[in-house]
Design a protein around this motif. Structure first.
Motif, mmCIF file in Angstrom:
data_model
loop_
_atom_site.group_PDB
_atom_site.id
_atom_site.type_symbol
_atom_site.label_atom_id
_atom_site.label_comp_id
_atom_site.label_asym_id
_atom_site.label_seq_id
_atom_site.Cartn_x
_atom_site.Cartn_y
_atom_site.Cartn_z
ATOM 1 N N LYS A 141 0.765 -1.763 -0.013
ATOM 2 C CA LYS A 141 -0.248 0.015 0.205
ATOM 3 C C LYS A 141 1.180 1.442 0.106
ATOM 4 C CE LYS A 141 -4.140 1.700 2.900
ATOM 5 N NZ LYS A 141 -3.156 3.483 2.117
ATOM 6 N N ALA A 142 2.399 1.712 0.425
ATOM 7 C CA ALA A 142 2.894 2.332 1.109
ATOM 8 C C ALA A 142 3.486 2.798 -0.516
ATOM 9 C CB ALA A 142 3.937 2.049 1.836
ATOM 10 N N PHE A 143 4.095 1.376 -1.243
ATOM 11 C CA PHE A 143 4.167 1.926 -2.499
ATOM 12 C C PHE A 143 3.345 2.767 -3.648
ATOM 13 C CE2 PHE A 143 8.156 -0.372 -1.154
ATOM 14 C CZ PHE A 143 9.260 0.521 -1.420
ATOM 15 N N ALA A 144 2.091 1.737 -3.133
ATOM 16 C CA ALA A 144 0.797 1.685 -3.901
ATOM 17 C C ALA A 144 0.393 3.478 -4.228
ATOM 18 C CB ALA A 144 0.005 1.088 -4.239
ATOM 19 N N GLU A 145 1.483 4.336 -3.042
ATOM 20 C CA GLU A 145 0.838 5.480 -2.660
ATOM 21 C C GLU A 145 1.825 6.651 -3.273
ATOM 22 O OE1 GLU A 145 -0.860 5.684 0.889
ATOM 23 O OE2 GLU A 145 -2.693 4.674 0.829
ATOM 24 N N ALA A 146 2.684 6.403 -3.221
ATOM 25 C CA ALA A 146 4.175 6.544 -2.986
ATOM 26 C C ALA A 146 4.153 7.266 -4.132
ATOM 27 C CB ALA A 146 5.393 5.889 -3.019
ATOM 28 N N ASP A 147 5.341 8.796 -4.627
ATOM 29 C CA ASP A 147 5.286 9.501 -5.466
ATOM 30 C C ASP A 147 6.415 9.035 -5.904
ATOM 31 O OD1 ASP A 147 6.914 10.758 -4.055
ATOM 32 O OD2 ASP A 147 4.781 12.307 -3.495
ATOM 33 N N THR A 148 7.558 8.496 -5.073
ATOM 34 C CA THR A 148 8.348 8.022 -5.621
ATOM 35 C C THR A 148 9.306 7.020 -5.310
ATOM 36 O OG1 THR A 148 9.352 9.692 -5.830
ATOM 37 C CG2 THR A 148 11.471 9.304 -5.724
ATOM 38 N N ALA A 158 5.323 1.800 6.299
ATOM 39 C CA ALA A 158 5.471 0.522 6.681
ATOM 40 C C ALA A 158 7.012 -0.138 5.995
ATOM 41 C CB ALA A 158 4.191 -0.641 5.270
ATOM 42 N N SER A 159 7.459 -1.449 6.488
ATOM 43 C CA SER A 159 8.409 -2.537 5.530
ATOM 44 C C SER A 159 8.143 -3.752 5.640
ATOM 45 C CB SER A 159 9.652 -2.122 6.648
ATOM 46 O OG SER A 159 9.553 -2.387 7.940
ATOM 47 N N HIS A 160 8.475 -4.544 5.357
ATOM 48 C CA HIS A 160 8.383 -5.853 4.729
ATOM 49 C C HIS A 160 10.098 -6.087 4.600
ATOM 50 C CE1 HIS A 160 7.544 -9.671 2.527
ATOM 51 N NE2 HIS A 160 6.859 -9.886 3.767
ATOM 52 N N VAL A 161 10.393 -7.221 4.735
ATOM 53 C CA VAL A 161 12.160 -7.623 4.688
ATOM 54 C C VAL A 161 12.185 -9.698 4.906
ATOM 55 C CG1 VAL A 161 12.166 -7.493 7.001
ATOM 56 C CG2 VAL A 161 14.092 -8.497 5.428
ATOM 57 N N LYS A 162 12.624 -10.339 4.054
ATOM 58 C CA LYS A 162 12.870 -11.639 3.841
ATOM 59 C C LYS A 162 14.292 -11.375 3.755
ATOM 60 C CE LYS A 162 10.316 -12.000 -0.044
ATOM 61 N NZ LYS A 162 9.277 -12.295 -0.770
ATOM 62 N N VAL A 163 14.140 -12.902 4.092
ATOM 63 C CA VAL A 163 16.026 -13.945 4.471
ATOM 64 C C VAL A 163 15.729 -15.003 4.025
ATOM 65 C CG1 VAL A 163 17.892 -13.575 5.520
ATOM 66 C CG2 VAL A 163 16.402 -11.231 5.821
ATOM 67 N N CYS A 181 10.378 4.242 -1.227
ATOM 68 C CA CYS A 181 10.328 4.753 -2.356
ATOM 69 C C CYS A 181 9.418 6.251 -0.392
ATOM 70 C CB CYS A 181 8.640 4.444 -1.694
ATOM 71 S SG CYS A 181 7.495 3.491 -0.100
ATOM 72 N N ALA A 182 9.359 7.331 -1.121
ATOM 73 C CA ALA A 182 8.697 8.113 -0.198
ATOM 74 C C ALA A 182 6.865 8.710 -1.428
ATOM 75 C CB ALA A 182 10.233 8.943 -0.734
ATOM 76 N N LYS A 183 6.741 9.488 -0.107
ATOM 77 C CA LYS A 183 6.163 10.013 -0.564
ATOM 78 C C LYS A 183 6.009 12.100 -0.119
ATOM 79 C CE LYS A 183 0.345 10.493 -0.621
ATOM 80 N NZ LYS A 183 -0.533 10.097 -0.456
ATOM 81 N N ASP A 184 5.671 12.800 -0.962
ATOM 82 C CA ASP A 184 5.433 14.084 -0.025
ATOM 83 C C ASP A 184 7.236 14.582 1.072
ATOM 84 O OD1 ASP A 184 2.992 14.738 -0.688
ATOM 85 O OD2 ASP A 184 2.226 13.800 0.672
ATOM 86 N N GLY A 185 7.966 14.385 -0.290
ATOM 87 C CA GLY A 185 9.406 14.193 0.577
ATOM 88 C C GLY A 185 10.061 13.800 2.000
ATOM 89 N N LYS A 186 9.135 12.572 2.184
ATOM 90 C CA LYS A 186 9.288 11.291 2.941
ATOM 91 C C LYS A 186 9.437 10.098 3.009
ATOM 92 C CE LYS A 186 7.772 10.490 8.068
ATOM 93 N NZ LYS A 186 8.001 9.293 7.666
#
Length: 787
Positions: free
Chosen positions: A175-182, A347-352, A302-307
């Motif tokens: 969701k965070a990546f879908a809403e990101a602008d970069t 949000a974050s997600h990590v796989k190892v 990813c970032a949105k609105d400079g953050k």
């Protein structure tokens, strides 16, 4: 007050007590020890990375005068010592019997009257090898047609060393990546490197067949844990094993694991009935002992609105032929999921996933808290890549994205709770020391003249001080540490620890803690460690546990002694406990400071025949086992300034600014020494240190001619600063610092090199090490240097 009570005590820049013997050449290292009747051992190692063993003929070696025995896997089977556990619940062959799985694997051991005869005899052992295909690339090891490395493990059908481990919320991250602008993606490699301590690994094993007592002399970082492993492997009662660690010439994680050479030395002493000494040479140390890093990391940020808002990570960890990674049981990927770094992510997600390859077992915590170094490197490289894409200053992006001071304690999106911090303040201090705006102006002027100057930034949060009993253990052993403290009738004190120093200044630091808590001069406090018969049980020194765990244990045990002293003081002063107040070195009656008694007088009473509090049996001592409530979270802001020679592609680190917040500093001078050493190691990792292999699995870096380490010529005069944010749950407010510089320095230097090359050559990514060949290839538009 007496003269002894007038001397300065407590925290401060006290010179290290242990240095006096070192600078006089009076250190007592493993190779200095000579025991009566001692013989020597040498190990035959495989020249192949993957090969079947058809036969081993030891007859010629046994015929050599001076050779007492030659041990093979069959001999160890007879003794019940053929296999040993690793600290990741894997198993490892002590000596290869069926096949070898990495170059340098132990095949046979020779015991002889001296080390030269033992090494000569190795050349006389005839091993019939049948070479097999080797795989040293972790990605290729996952291919369906890759050779199966661990065919000794029942049910093993591929080269996965463990199931995929995950942390974070995948849906929230999507969701965070879908809403990101970069959005920016990178494949980042943290290459295999080596701790390369000055003193290599070794052991003297002395088994007494009459008593069943096994005495071990060994420079390791966790004596009690080693003793437990040897008890299980050798089938001996644990109380019949004594490990003594003298002075150790560096560890850095390399001396945490139990190596096959140790078990061979024990087996040799059991067979020969005399002390057996084994000391590896530098090539053996580099080729076969615990490596570090070796991670392939695919990531998006990813970032949105400079953050910064989201991070997605998929990691392949190369564990070599046996999974011997040093990390707590419940965290099979270590603490890699502190990959959130210092940022307030949405949000974050990590796989190892861990993979077997035909390399020596890797994964030691080389000046690193269980994979945090790799995680910090990844996130700090990704933040810089994002700043490049957004065309913003990398510090500005960090400052907008940091966790704020009023958000602590802060729970990350992967479930860790950071205790305290003021990241913005620490970053500003680093900028002030560096003169950041002036540096950017200098860079612009040099670019106009065609000069390649780069400014690199990194900011890290580290989790150290493992660990809480409820969360962390290794091999089922809880990661707690003990401390015993006894004040003698003379007023001198002895504190015994389960931590093991390898040069961190424990004899000074822990004496200062007792001094600060009790008012005893630090020179009157003896610190004992490294003898399992004379020190309390604990899990040792690695993961920057010394001050966060053992230091806390020493503070707590000192306070227990102080409480006992209070009861005795109340008896002496004929008053109630609640009517007494403490000032450094004495208890006094509240409201009447003149009515008091010093710790020295209290100690005399404790051993005298005079009246003591009811229930006291005399003496002044205490014991504790410290179970930390949480990790501690030191952090720092680092700025590197590099110059790249446009003709040779040589990278020079001209300035390095390091501002660390490790909470309360017990001895600032020791802290600064730890930072200097870690920064030098970080420069080595960033610019020159790497363990590489050819396609057949041959290690190409078996000496210091091939594995380069930094000297004074490669490091600048470090510019250090500090902020102090006490840890709220540590008895002293300390957080630990030994690993921080190794964590934060490599990304700062890599970011600086890319900053130097991006505008003129378009280089936006480069993997370590930043060798002239690699930098030159990047400047020419090639991804890798010519082979």
């Amino acid at each position: 007050m007496s003269a002894i009570e007038d001397r300065p005590i407590g925290f401060g820049r006290l010179k290290r007590k242990e240095d006096a013997r070192f600078i006089r050449g009076q250190g007592n290292y493993l190779d200095d020890i000579r025991l009566p009747g001692m013989v020597h051992m040498a190990i035959l190692r495989s020249p192949f990375a993957h090969a079947r063993i058809n036969s081993i003929d030891t007859s010629a070696a046994l015929a050599l005068p001076g050779v007492a025995a030659v041990i093979t896997a069959k001999d160890l089977e007879t003794l019940g010592l053929a296999w040993m556990p690793t600290i990741s619940y894997d198993t490892q062959a002590v000596l290869a019997g069926d096949k070898v799985r990495f170059q340098g694997q132990e095949v046979a051991a020779v015991i002889a009257t001296d080390e030269y005869i033992a090494r000569d005899a190795l050349q006389l052992i005839d091993v019939d090898y049948e070479p097999l295909d080797a795989v040293v690339n972790a990605r290729k090891a996952l291919d369906a047609d890759a050779p199966l490395i661990r065919d000794d493990k029942e049910g093993q059908i591929d080269n996965l060393a463990s199931p995929t481990w995950e942390a974070g919320d995948e849906d929230a991250t999507d969701k965070a990546f879908a809403e990101a602008d970069t959005v920016v993606a990178r494949d980042i490699i943290y290459p295999r490197c080596h701790p390369a301590p000055l003193e290599t690994c070794g052991m003297i094993a002395d088994f007494n067949p009459e008593t069943g007592q096994l005495d071990i002399y060994n420079g390791n970082q966790a004596p009690h844990a080693h003793r437990t492993v040897y008890a299980h492997v050798a089938g001996l009662a644990e109380h019949m094993i004594r490990i003594r660690c003298g002075d150790i010439g560096g560890g850095f994680g390399n001396k945490v694991p139990v190596y096959p050479g140790y078990v061979c030395a024990i087996a040799g002493s059991i067979v020969a009935g005399v002390p057996v000494k084994w000391i590896e040479d530098r090539s053996e140390n580099l080729m076969s002992t615990g490596f570090a890093r070796d991670y392939i990391m695919k990531s998006e940020i990813c970032a949105k609105d400079g953050k910064i808002t989201g991070l997605r990570v998929d990691v392949i960890a190369d564990h070599g032929a046996f999974d011997s990674t040093a990390q707590p049981t419940k965290f099979p990927a270590g603490f890699f999921h502190i990959v959130c770094g210092s940022y307030d992510l949405q949000a974050s997600h990590v796989k190892v996933k861990a993979v077997y390859t035909n390399k020596a077992p890797g994964g030691v915590a080389y000046r690193c808290s269980f994979r945090i170094t790799e995680a910090v490197y990844l996130v700090e490289r990704m933040v810089d890549a994002l700043a490049l894409e957004m065309k913003v200053d990398p510090i500005d992006l960090r400052m907008r994205s940091f966790i704020k001071e009023d958000q602590f304690p802060y729970e990350t999106t992967t479930g860790w709770t950071y205790d305290s911090g003021d990241y913005h303040k620490t970053m500003r201090v680093a900028m002030d020391i560096a003169g950041y705006e002036d540096l950017r102006r200098e860079q612009a002027e040099k670019r106009a003249r065609g000069e390649l100057m780069g400014i690199g930034v990194s900011f890290f949060t580290e989790g150290v001080g493992a660990g809480p009993r409820k969360h962390m253990d290794i091999l089922g052993l809880s990661m707690n540490d003990g401390a015993d403290l006894r004040i003698h009738p003379s007023g001198k004190a002895v504190v015994s620890l389960s931590a093991q120093t390898q040069g961190q200044g424990h004899e000074t630091t822990f004496a200062q803690i007792v001094a600060e808590e009790l008012g005893i001069p630090p020179e009157d406090v003896e610190v004992r460690h490294g003898d399992t018969d004379k020190s309390p049980y604990g899990l040792g020194t690695y993961g920057s546990r010394s001050t966060p765990v053992s230091g806390a244990a020493v503070a707590v045990v000192s306070r227990k002694v102080r409480d006992k002293a209070r009861a005795i003081a109340a008896t002496i002063l004929e008053t109630r406990l609640e009517d007494l107040a403490w000032e450094k070195g004495r208890w006094y009656v509240k409201g009447d400071r003149e009515q008091g008694v010093s710790i020295f007088d209290i100690t005399k009473r404790a051993y005298s025949g005079e009246a003591l509090p009811e229930g006291f049996e005399g003496g002044l001592d205490a014991q504790v086992i410290y179970d930390p409530p949480n990790l501690t979270y030191p952090y720092g802001a680092y700025i590197a300034v590099v110059d790249v020679d446009p003709e040779t592609a040589h990278v020079k680190v001209r300035r390095f600014i390091a501002v660390d917040d490790c909470g309360v500093r017990i001895n600032p001078m020791i802290v600064e020494g730890q930072i200097h050493g870690g920064l030098a190691e970080g420069i080595g990792i960033a610019l020159m240190e790497v363990i590489t292999f050819d396609a057949e699995g041959n290690c190409l870096n078996g000496s210091f001619m091939d594995y380069l380490i930094p000297t004074a010529l490669e490091v600048p005069d470090f510019e250090l600063g500090e902020t102090v944010t006490p840890c709220p749950h540590h008895p002293l407010g300390a957080k630990g610092v030994g690993e921080s510089p190794n964590v934060g320095s490599p990304p700062a230097i890599v970011n600086a090199v890319i900053d130097a090359l991006y505008e003129s050559h378009g280089v936006d990514h480069l993997d370590m090490p930043m060798t002239p060949a690699r930098v030159w290839a990047a400047m020419q538009g090639n991804a890798e240097p010519p082979q």
